[in-house]
Every structure is written in C-alpha cells, then in structure tokens.
Enzyme design. Structure first.
Site, PDB file in Angstrom:
ATOM      1  N   GLY A   1      -6.888  -1.248 -45.564  1.00 38.33           N
ATOM      2  CA  GLY A   1      -5.269  -0.645 -44.551  1.00 38.33           C
ATOM      3  C   GLY A   1      -6.239   0.097 -43.010  1.00 38.33           C
ATOM      4  CB  SER A   2      -4.529   1.640 -40.158  1.00 38.18           C
ATOM      5  OG  SER A   2      -4.212   2.603 -41.198  1.00 38.18           O
ATOM      6  CB  THR A   3      -9.452   3.947 -38.941  1.00 32.06           C
ATOM      7  OG1 THR A   3      -9.836   2.353 -39.041  1.00 32.06           O
ATOM      8  CG2 THR A   3     -10.535   4.597 -38.809  1.00 32.06           C
ATOM      9  CB  ALA A   4      -4.554   6.678 -38.947  1.00 35.28           C
ATOM     10  CB  THR A   5      -3.797   4.448 -43.705  1.00 33.70           C
ATOM     11  OG1 THR A   5      -2.580   4.655 -42.815  1.00 33.70           O
ATOM     12  CG2 THR A   5      -3.428   4.997 -45.476  1.00 33.70           C
ATOM     13  CB  ALA A   6      -8.881   5.258 -44.482  1.00 28.91           C
TER      14      ALA A   6
ATOM     15  CB  CYS B   1      -9.803  -6.529 -41.107  1.00 29.36           C
ATOM     16  SG  CYS B   1     -10.612  -7.179 -42.821  1.00 29.36           S
TER      17      CYS B   1
ATOM     18  CD  GLU C   1     -14.061  -3.354 -47.797  1.00 31.37           C
ATOM     19  OE1 GLU C   1     -14.726  -2.998 -45.962  1.00 31.37           O
ATOM     20  OE2 GLU C   1     -14.933  -3.065 -48.532  1.00 31.37           O
TER      21      GLU C   1
ATOM     22  CE  LYS D   1       1.825   1.638 -51.177  1.00 34.83           C
ATOM     23  NZ  LYS D   1       2.394   0.816 -50.204  1.00 34.83           N
TER      24      LYS D   1
HETATM   25  P1  NAD Z   1      -2.129   0.588 -43.170  1.00 35.23           P
HETATM   26  O1  NAD Z   1      -3.290   1.997 -43.328  1.00 35.23           O
HETATM   27  O2  NAD Z   1      -0.557   1.242 -42.386  1.00 35.23           O
HETATM   28  O3  NAD Z   1      -1.663   0.473 -45.007  1.00 35.23           O
HETATM   29  C1  NAD Z   1      -1.908   0.138 -45.478  1.00 35.23           C
HETATM   30  C2  NAD Z   1      -1.518  -0.056 -47.002  1.00 35.23           C
HETATM   31  O4  NAD Z   1      -1.826   1.729 -47.208  1.00 35.23           O
HETATM   32  C3  NAD Z   1       0.235  -0.180 -47.618  1.00 35.23           C
HETATM   33  O5  NAD Z   1       0.091  -0.389 -48.168  1.00 35.23           O
HETATM   34  C4  NAD Z   1       0.895   1.429 -47.206  1.00 35.23           C
HETATM   35  O6  NAD Z   1       2.265   1.476 -47.966  1.00 35.23           O
HETATM   36  C5  NAD Z   1      -0.651   2.219 -47.496  1.00 35.23           C
HETATM   37  N1  NAD Z   1      -0.384   3.408 -46.982  1.00 35.23           N
HETATM   38  C6  NAD Z   1       0.283   3.782 -45.750  1.00 35.23           C
HETATM   39  N2  NAD Z   1       0.293   5.033 -45.679  1.00 35.23           N
HETATM   40  C7  NAD Z   1      -0.075   6.081 -46.825  1.00 35.23           C
HETATM   41  C8  NAD Z   1      -0.356   7.481 -47.527  1.00 35.23           C
HETATM   42  N3  NAD Z   1       0.036   8.443 -47.011  1.00 35.23           N
HETATM   43  N4  NAD Z   1      -1.204   7.114 -48.863  1.00 35.23           N
HETATM   44  C9  NAD Z   1      -1.710   5.971 -49.524  1.00 35.23           C
HETATM   45  N5  NAD Z   1      -1.026   4.756 -48.723  1.00 35.23           N
HETATM   46  C10 NAD Z   1      -0.482   4.856 -48.056  1.00 35.23           C
HETATM   47  O7  NAD Z   1      -2.385  -0.490 -43.185  1.00 35.23           O
HETATM   48  P2  NAD Z   1      -1.443  -2.058 -42.257  1.00 35.23           P
HETATM   49  O8  NAD Z   1      -0.535  -1.787 -41.260  1.00 35.23           O
HETATM   50  O9  NAD Z   1      -0.566  -2.409 -43.691  1.00 35.23           O
HETATM   51  O10 NAD Z   1      -2.951  -3.022 -42.146  1.00 35.23           O
HETATM   52  C11 NAD Z   1      -3.500  -3.323 -40.612  1.00 35.23           C
HETATM   53  C12 NAD Z   1      -4.797  -2.511 -40.877  1.00 35.23           C
HETATM   54  O11 NAD Z   1      -5.446  -2.603 -42.195  1.00 35.23           O
HETATM   55  C13 NAD Z   1      -5.519  -2.791 -40.211  1.00 35.23           C
HETATM   56  O12 NAD Z   1      -5.963  -1.590 -39.704  1.00 35.23           O
HETATM   57  C14 NAD Z   1      -6.416  -3.889 -40.887  1.00 35.23           C
HETATM   58  O13 NAD Z   1      -7.890  -3.717 -39.945  1.00 35.23           O
HETATM   59  C15 NAD Z   1      -6.657  -3.057 -41.850  1.00 35.23           C
HETATM   60  N6  NAD Z   1      -7.570  -3.987 -42.821  1.00 35.23           N
HETATM   61  C16 NAD Z   1      -9.561  -3.864 -42.789  1.00 35.23           C
HETATM   62  C17 NAD Z   1      -9.317  -4.941 -43.981  1.00 35.23           C
HETATM   63  C18 NAD Z   1     -10.703  -4.737 -44.498  1.00 35.23           C
HETATM   64  O14 NAD Z   1     -11.337  -5.209 -44.914  1.00 35.23           O
HETATM   65  N7  NAD Z   1     -11.810  -3.504 -44.116  1.00 35.23           N
HETATM   66  C19 NAD Z   1      -8.958  -6.047 -44.665  1.00 35.23           C
HETATM   67  C20 NAD Z   1      -7.542  -5.903 -44.030  1.00 35.23           C
HETATM   68  C21 NAD Z   1      -6.560  -4.966 -43.368  1.00 35.23           C
END
Ligand code: NAD
Length: 490
Positions: free
Chosen positions: A234-239, A290, A256, A181
């Site tokens: 993605g973001s730490t909050a979503t993780a 990131c 990540e 996704k």
């Molecule tokens: P995000 O966490 O908002 O979204 C990332 C993905 O997760 C999207 O596909 C989103 O639709 C999905 N998502 C959101 N809520 C979800 C849920 N409840 N359950 C399952 N999936 C869900 O992040 P973003 O705004 O798309 O990306 C930016 C963030 O990603 C920044 O914090 C950046 O640092 C981080 N990032 C980290 C790395 C790394 O390798 N460490 C690389 C790139 C980006």
C-alpha cells in the site's frame, strides 16, 4: 457462485472466518467506479472480528503446518485450477469493483492470481537449507526453516486479487495460517475466492478474510499480539503507521510501497518499441500500478521527436466503459482519487507546465450510463521543474511527465532525485550503458528495453520510501519462515 457483475440489488459481503461465512453487524458502501454508484456493502469489521479470525488461524496452525509440502501444494494447485475455471466471473467482478477494463482483469489480474498459487505450490518444493562443517571443533551446523504462525496480510485496491494472492499463496505454502484484509474499496473478488477455498479443501481457519477499513480492521490486525508477522502492500504513509503500531511487538514486516518511477531514454533507444512500451508503462490500469512510469527523462538530442511521437501515441490510448474491449483504460478507483489526480494536473498548469493531451485538453466520449463514472484520459505534461510535487510525489493515475537530460550522470541524478525507489526503465541499445545505469539507479527493479516482465523466482520490492524487504520465490519463503541454526557435536 454469485456473479456480482450481474446482480442488480446491492451485494452484501460477509467475513470468512474458520472456513465459514460470518455476517457483520455494520457495513461500508463500496462503489462501482464506472458509474459512480454504490453496488456493494462491505463488512465494517473491527477488533472483535479480527480476534475471531486470529483465534481460528491459531487453531488451524498446528494441523496445517504439520502437513507435508506436497500436501499443501496440492491444495494450492486445486485453488489455482478453480480460479482458472472461473476467470470470466472473476474478471467481470474485478472490473466492476475496481473500475479497470474487463480485458485487463481477464488477461492480467485473474490469470496472475491463479498463477500465484501455482507458482508457490511448485516453488515450495524446491527450497534447500544451508549446512556448514567445522570439523576441527567436531561440529556440523545446518539451518532449518519453520513457519512463523499467523500471518497478517494487508493489500491495496489497484490489483485486488492479484496482490492478495501474492501474499496468501507463499504464506500458506510455507505452512502459516493467515488473516487477510483486502482494501475496503475492492473486496468482492477476495470474498468470491473464499467459496473456492471451501471447494479446494483449504482446511477451516487456514485462510481467514476480514473485510473493513484500515483504521479499524487493519489496525486491529497489525496490533494483535498473536500475529507475529505482517505483509503489507500500500502507500508509504500507511506503512509508517503500521511500522509504529507494530513496533512494540517487534513484528516481522514486509512493506511494498509507492513509487515515482523514472523511464530514462537514451538517444540510441529503439524508439518504436520504447514509445509503445512507455505509453503502456505510463497508463496501464489507469496508471494505478505501483510500477507505472511517471517521470520520463529523454536525452536532449531526441527530446522533441520523442515528445511529439509519444503524445501522438498517448492520444490513441482509449479511456471509457470498462466492458468495451476497444478501451485501454476504465475508471479510476474513486471520486476522491480522481480529484487528487486532477489536482496534480492543475498544479502542473499553475507552475507553467504544458499539458499536451488528456485532462482539460481531450474530451472523453462516454456512454450515458458512465457519465458519473470516475474517468480521466491519458495525460502527458512537460515543462515541470524536478522539485515540483508533480515530479516528486506519487500521482497513481494516468499522468506522466516528460523532461530532457544531457548526460548519463544527469540522467542518474534526475532518476534518483525522489524519495522513492521502486522501479525504473532504461532504454538504450548500448549494453554497457544499461548495465552501468542498472547499478547506479536507486530502484529495486530495473527493466531495460522492456517493462513489467517478471520472473516470480526473483526478488520484488523497493528501496528508499518504496519499501522494506523483498517478495518472490526464495524471498517470500524466507519472509514467511523463521530460520534456525542447529549445531550438532559429533
Ligand atoms: P493504502 O495504504 O491506503 O491502503 C492499503 C491497505 O492498507 C488497505 O487495505 C487499507 O485498508 C489498509 N490500511 C490503511 N490504513 C491502515 C492502518 N492504519 N493500519 C492497517 N492497515 C491500513 O493504499 P491504497 O491507496 O489502497 O493503494 C495504493 C498504494 O499502494 C499506492 O501508494 C501504490 O503505489 C501502493 N502499491 C504498492 C505496490 C508494491 O508492490 N510496491 C503494489 C501496489 C500498490
């Protein structure tokens, strides 16, 4: 292949399930960030679409996992060839969807996406397992590795195809099938790649892509009982949500996440090289990587000289129409994100910080067509306390803060004084000092006298709130396989 960058009517994407494009009943608007207008409609998938994709992936698993590594590698290499052959279309599409410059997409995103397939096609052929003898017990022990099953892959919007393929390639190379996704804000290149999957001979169901939001499609994928492993960037909050959602199923997770990456610059650094690289590390891809530098700590004796030269160099970092090869940065991903990034600059000002260039200081001269785009110039701030949110939270935009330090110990303490631990850069010509710093800095990646130089064989990932697990040659293989210990009595 359709070229989204040239289409005037609204592009409507479809899910890719079981090797076929499947329409979705409802859609989400997706914006072209450089003009601030909707240009694409992305499926708003939910549990039924995820269910169908998981079923297709389950059905494809026995056949795909039974193929030899060489047979799987052939398919991955074919995909890499097709991406290479279509670099221009993909670069144009990535730029339009994400806001980044076409140059960046053409030289970084798309070549690296192709390389992800090529790298894991090769890497797959070179893994060996462990063996140990306990002759006194008449036994030989060895490990075997098996693909896990259906992998759930969730990726963000900043490096859309690059990060998606960084997950798909190792997952399918190891014999898994996947349901991926992409971010709902940047889905177009993933959809374009589905056509290449068909051409490359990826068997139906091996790669399924379900488009939609995190709260619907992402949640359904993470909560699906037949998806035993989830790789998320993605973001730490979503993780945190994903960890809680998957906990009842004891899923294998790779996370990540975000960063608040320091650059630590000692007085003996090669300043020419350091300034050029630190401008790039702060602002590349609109600061939406990131790994971008967002806190620059400079040894007191060179602080004034550094700040003056760094601001002068940042002022030359050009922001404007993504298609103009003269620009270094394009537009930020969305209006909301632009407002969030701007709010950090406003907060810095309200706390007495100095904005040396960029937001509120320098005027952008945009073509009329881009007047409503989400642009922001490279911004340098100083005079902010380490405890401020500006220095503690990920901004993820073209903003970087400069601050002095006096000793190696202070540099370590400042560098480590945030909840994140993804990447750091250290600038010094003293080899002992850089080794000491590399050990003491809390970051999964430490670059000394360089930035973003990667060997995909080696682990990538963060510590603290920047992630759990590592990805890369051997690490991805380990994540995407289950290890078993076998004992033979002889
Ligand atoms: P995000 O966490 O908002 O979204 C990332 C993905 O997760 C999207 O596909 C989103 O639709 C999905 N998502 C959101 N809520 C979800 C849920 N409840 N359950 C399952 N999936 C869900 O992040 P973003 O705004 O798309 O990306 C930016 C963030 O990603 C920044 O914090 C950046 O640092 C981080 N990032 C980290 C790395 C790394 O390798 N460490 C690389 C790139 C980006």
């Amino acid at each position: 292949m359709p070229n989204p960058s040239e289409q005037s009517s609204c592009l409507v994407l479809e899910n890719f399930i079981g090797g076929k494009f499947v329409p979705c009943r409802t859609h989400i608007d997706s914006y072209d960030p450089s003009v601030g207008e909707v240009y694409c409609r992305v499926p708003d998938s939910g549990a039924p679409e995820v269910e169908a994709a998981v079923a297709a992936a389950k059905e494809a698993f026995p056949g795909w996992s039974a193929r030899s590594p060489e047979q799987r590698a052939q398919v991955l290499n074919k995909l890499a060839d097709l991406l290479d052959a279509n670099v221009e279309e993909f670069a144009q599409a990535e730029s339009r969807d994400q806001g980044k410059t076409v140059t960046f997409a053409r030289t970084v995103d798309i070549p690296r996406s192709a390389y992800n397939f090529r790298f894991f096609a090769s890497s797959l052929l070179h893994h060996t397992n462990d063996c140990s003898q306990t002759d006194h017990m008449g036994c030989l022990h060895y490990t075997i590795r098996c693909p896990v099953g259906v992998a759930g892959l969730i990726s963000p919007w900043n490096l859309p195809l690059y990060l998606l393929t960084w997950k798909i390639a190792p997952a399918i190379a190891a014999g898994n099938t996947v349901v991926a996704k992409p971010s709902e804000m940047t889905s177009v290149t993933a959809w374009m790649m589905c056509k290449l999957m068909q051409q490359a001979g990826v068997p139906p169901g091996v790669v399924n892509i379900v488009f939609g939001t995190g709260s619907k499609a992402g949640d359904a994928l993470v909560g699906h009982p037949d998806v035993p492993l989830v790789s998320f960037t993605g973001s730490t909050a979503t993780a945190q949500c994903i960890t809680e959602r998957s906990a009842p199923y004891c899923k294998k997770l790779s996370l990540e996440l975000g960063g608040k990456n320091p650059a630590i610059i000692f007085a003996d650094a090669d300043l020419d090289q350091c300034i050029e690289t630190t401008v790039r590390s702060s602002f590349s891809n609109q600061g939406e990587i990131c790994l971008c530098t967002s806190r620059i700590y400079v040894e007191g004796s060179i602080y004034s000289e550094f700040l003056e030269r760094f601001v002068a160099a940042a002022k030359k970092w050009k922001t404007g129409a993504p298609s103009d090869p003269g620009n270094d940065n394009g537009a930020l991903i969305s209006k909301e994100h632009l407002e969030k990034v701007r709010s950090f600059v406003a907060l810095a000002k309200s706390e007495g910080g100095t904005v040396h260039c960029g937001e509120g200081v320098d005027q952008l001269h945009l073509p009329e067509r881009n007047a409503k785009g989400y642009f922001m110039p490279a911004t340098v701030i100083s005079g902010i306390s380490d405890s401020s949110s500006v220095m503690q939270e990920e901004i993820f935009g073209p903003v970087t803060c400069v601050s002095p330090f006096d000793s190696e110990e202070e540099a370590v303490s400042k560098g480590n004084g945030v909840r994140y631990g993804l990447a750091a850069t250290v600038w010094s010509q003293d080899v002992g000092k850089v080794h000491r710093m590399a050990r003491k800095i809390q970051a999964g990646l430490v670059w000394t006298n360089c930035w973003l130089v990667r060997d995909l064989n080696l682990p990538f990932g963060g510590m603290k709130n920047s992630g759990v697990g590592r990805e890369g040659g051997k690490d991805s293989y380990h994540f995407f396989t289950e290890v078993k210990t076998v004992t033979v009595k002889h």
